[in-house]
Write a protein that holds these residues in place. Structure first.
Motif, short mmCIF file in Angstrom:
data_model
loop_
_atom_site.label_atom_id
_atom_site.label_comp_id
_atom_site.label_asym_id
_atom_site.label_seq_id
_atom_site.Cartn_x
_atom_site.Cartn_y
_atom_site.Cartn_z
N ASN A 162 5.55 -10.27 -14.88
CA ASN A 162 4.25 -9.68 -15.18
C ASN A 162 3.78 -8.70 -14.12
O ASN A 162 2.91 -7.88 -14.39
N MET A 163 4.32 -8.82 -12.93
CA MET A 163 3.92 -7.93 -11.83
C MET A 163 5.14 -7.59 -10.99
O MET A 163 5.94 -8.48 -10.68
N TYR A 180 0.28 -3.65 -7.64
CA TYR A 180 1.62 -3.37 -7.12
C TYR A 180 1.65 -2.07 -6.33
O TYR A 180 2.36 -1.96 -5.33
N VAL A 221 -4.62 -11.26 -14.24
CA VAL A 221 -4.57 -9.89 -13.72
C VAL A 221 -4.38 -8.95 -14.91
O VAL A 221 -3.32 -8.93 -15.52
N PRO A 239 -1.67 -5.30 -13.59
CA PRO A 239 -0.84 -5.65 -12.42
C PRO A 239 -0.25 -4.44 -11.71
O PRO A 239 -0.01 -4.50 -10.51
N VAL A 253 0.61 -15.06 -13.12
CA VAL A 253 -0.29 -13.90 -13.18
C VAL A 253 -0.20 -13.19 -14.53
O VAL A 253 0.15 -12.02 -14.62
#
Length: 539
Positions: A309-310, A291, A284, A287, A279
Motif C-alpha cells: 500500500n505504500m 513516500y 493513509v 500514501p 496502512v
C-alpha cells in the motif's frame, strides 16, 4: 483403537485447546459425541458465524488459536464471514467443519458444499481429510500454520464417515514439516543496520504501530524502543493499545477518522517506521505523498504486506517481537527534543459538550466518561460503524485491549467477540459497544452470554438508523436517505427482559452518573441503551 472423531478431540487437547465455540449438526455429530469425554469446554452459540467471531475474540486475548466448529452445508457457509474477518485482521483460528461422507462428495447431496474451495481466498490453508489416520498430523499442522508467520484462519473439513472410522495412528509426527512454508522470524541484519542509520539521521522520526504489534505481543518492546529513541508513536485503528494512550510519546490514531493531531504529525515526519501496519486506505488516504516526503521503514512478518500500500525504502521481514529486540540491542539512547516540542505546540481540540442543545447525549463526550469508570485492564470490543469510530477515539485505558473488525468491517462482530474475550479472560472486565443496527445482527447471542454466565456489559448507541451510511448519504448523495431508517425497532428494554438481562436507558445528562453506576455494578451481563441524535457525526 480409537475413531477419527476421538483422534480429532485428542489432537485438539494436545494443542492446548480449552474452549470450542460451535453449533452441532448431523455431519459433525461424531465429533460432538467424542467431545463429551473431553475437558475441553464447548460454548453453544446461536449462529455459526458468531462461533468464528467468538473464537477470534478468544484468540486475540489468549495469543493462541481460537477454535470453532460447524456442521456441513449451511453450517459451514455461515462460518465464511467470520473466516474472512479473521483473515483480514490476521487472527489465528482453526475452524472444523463436518462434511458429507466420502462416497457422496461431488454429488450435490443434502447439505454438501465445497467449503475448502469456497474459503480458499481467505484462509491461510485448508484441509479435506479423507483418511482418519491423517487427523493427528493435520491438526498439528493447522495450529502451526494458524499461529506462525502472519497469523490467520485454517479450515479442517472432516467427512462424517472419516470421523467414524478407526484411526490407527493416534499420535502426530514429532516435528511439523511443511514443504515451502518457512516463515521468516529474524530481520535481515543489514536492513536493521540501515534502519538505525536512518533513525540517527532523522530530525522528525515517527513510529506507526499497527495490529501486528499486538498480535506479536510486542507492546513492551515497542514502548521500550520508542522511549530509548524518543520517537513519538501513532497507531492505526487495529494498533490501538500498542502503547498506552496516556504515554507521553503516544499521539493517537491516524486515518480518516483519527485525530487531527496524529494526522498532522504524520505529514510532518521525515522518517516513518511502520511496524505491523498494513496502512490501508482508512489509515493513509494518499500514501504516495508520505513516500515522497519521508523515508519509509516497513517491518512486517508477511513480505507480501511490505510495499503493498505504500512504497518502502527499508523493508524488514520478520517477527515484530524479534525485530524490535534486534533494534533495541543495537540502539543507542537518542533525543529529539525539538521535534517533540514542535508536536507539543500543536493545539489539542476542545472536549465536546456532554449534551447537545436539543437534549440528545453526545457519544464523543460520554464514551470517555464511561471508559474512565472501567478497570484499567478492561477489554473493549467495538462493532462497526459510527460507534467504532467514537470508541476508537475515546479509548484511554492504560492496560486494556481494544478489539474490533478493522480489515473487513464486519457488523455484528462485537458481542460474539466479547464472549470469546470473556471466555479467554474470565476475571477481566469486558465491554461491548455497538449501534442499534449492529446490535440486531447479533442479539440472539444474548442467550449464549446468559446461558454461559458470561459477564459482558453491552452498550447500544441508539439513533434509530444506520448512522455511518446515513452520514455518507448526506455527504455524497445530497441527503437522499435510502434504506437506513430502523423505525425505533426493537424495544431494547424488552429484549433484555426476554433474555433475563437487565437493561438500562440513558437519555438525559442528569441520568449519567446514577445510571452508569447501576449499569457497571450489575452482577452479570447488562445492557445500556444510549439515545443519540440520528444526524450525529462520526468526527
Amino acid at each position: 483403537m480409537i475413531t477419527g472423531a476421538q483422534a480429532l478431540v485428542q489432537a485438539l487437547e494436545r494443542e492446548g485447546c480449552e474452549v470450542i465455540f460451535g453449533y452441532p449438526g448431523v455431519a459433525i455429530c461424531p465429533f460432538y459425541d467424542a467431545l463429551t469425554a473431553s475437558p475441553i469446554r464447548h460454548i453453544l452459540v446461536r449462529q455459526e458465524q458468531n462461533a468464528g467471531h467468538a473464537a477470534s475474540g478468544y484468540a486475540r486475548i489468549r495469543h493462541k488459536a481460537g477454535v470453532c466448529c460447524a456442521t456441513s452445508g449451511p453450517g459451514a457457509t455461515n462460518l465464511i464471514t467470520a473466516l474472512a474477518t479473521a483473515y483480514m485482521d490476521s487472527i489465528p483460528l482453526v475452524a472444523i467443519t463436518g462434511q458429507v461422507s466420502r462416497d457422496m462428495l461431488g454429488r450435490d447431496v443434502f447439505q454438501e458444499v465445497d467449503i475448502t474451495g469456497a474459503t480458499e481466498p481467505f484462509t491461510k490453508h485448508s484441509y479435506l481429510i479423507k483418511d482418519a489416520n491423517d487427523i493427528p498430523r493435520v491438526v498439528q499442522e493447522a495450529f502451526y500454520i494458524a499461529q506462525t508467520g502472519r497469523p490467520g484462519p485454517v479450515l479442517i473439513d472432516v467427512p462424517v464417515d472419516v470421523q467414524m472410522e478407526e484411526c490407527q495412528t493416534p499420535e502426530p509426527p514429532k516435528h511439523v514439516h511443511i514443504r515451502g512454508y518457512k516463515p521468516t522470524v529474524t530481520g535481515h541484519a543489514a536492513q536493521v543496520k540501515r534502519t538505525l542509520e536512518a533513525i540517527s539521521e532523522a530530525e522528525r522520526p515517527l513510529i506507526c504501530a499497527g495490529g501486528g504489534v499486538l498480535l506479536a505481543n510486542a507492546q513492551p518492546e515497542l514502548v521500550e524502543f520508542a522511549e530509548k529513541t524518543q520517537i513519538p508513536v501513532v497507531t492505526t485503528m487495529m494498533g490501538i493499545g500498542a502503547i498506552a494512550p496516556n504515554h507521553p510519546l503516544a499521539l493517537g490514531m491516524i486515518g480518516n477518522y483519527g485525530s487531527t493531531r496524529a494526522n498532522e504529525v504524520l505529514l510532518k515526519a521525515d522518517l516513518l517506521i511502520l511496524i505491523g501496519a498494513r496502512v490501508g486506505d482508512r489509515a493513509v488516504r494518499n500514501p504516495d505523498v508520505l513516500y515522497q516526503k519521508a523515508k519509509i521503514v516497513h517491518i512486517d512478518v508477511d513480505p507480501a504486506e511490505i510495499g503493498k500500500n505504500m512504497g518502502t525504502h527499508i523493508p524488514i521481514v520478520g517477527d515484530i517481537h524479534t525485530v524490535l529486540n534486534q533494534l533495541l540491542s543495537l540502539t543507542e539512547p537518542l533525543t529529539h527534543t525539538q521535534w517533540l516540542e514542535e508536536i507539543a505546540s500543536i493545539p489539542k481540540p476542545y472536549p465536546p459538550a456532554l449534551c447537545h442543545k436539543d437534549g440528545f447525549l453526545n457519544p464523543k463526550a460520554l464514551l470517555p466518561q464511561i471508559f474512565a469508570r472501567l478497570a484499567p485492564n478492561a477489554i473493549v470490543v467495538a462493532d462497526v460503524g459510527q460507534n467504532q469510530i467514537w470508541a476508537a477515539n475515546a479509548y484511554n485505558l492504560a492496560q486494556g485491549r481494544f478489539l474490533t473488525s478493522g480489515g473487513l468491517g464486519t457488523m455484528g462482530y462485537s458481542l460474539p467477540a466479547a464472549m470469546g474475550a470473556k471466555a479467554a479472560a474470565p476475571k477481566r472486565q469486558v465491554v461491548c459497544i455497538c449501534g442499534d443496527g449492529s446490535f440486531q445482527m447479533m442479539l440472539n447471542e444474548l442467550a449464549t452470554a446468559r446461558q454461559n454466565d458470561l459477564d459482558i456489559k453491552i452498550i447500544v448507541m441508539r439513533n434509530d438508523c444506520l448512522g455511518l451510511v446515513r452520514e455518507y448519504q448526506k455527504r455524497f448523495y445530497a441527503g437522499n436517505f435510502t434504506a437506513v431508517h430502523l423505525h425505533a425497532l426493537p424495544h431494547i428494554q424488552t429484549i433484555g427482559l426476554a433474555y433475563g438481562i437487565p437493561a438500562f436507558l440513558l437519555s438525559e445528562q442528569e441520568q449519567v452518573e446514577p445510571v452508569l453506576e447501576k449499569f457497571l455494578q450489575t452482577t452479570g451481563s447488562a445492557i445500556l441503551e444510549i439515545i443519540i441524535r440520528p444526524d450525529e457525526s462520526s468526527r
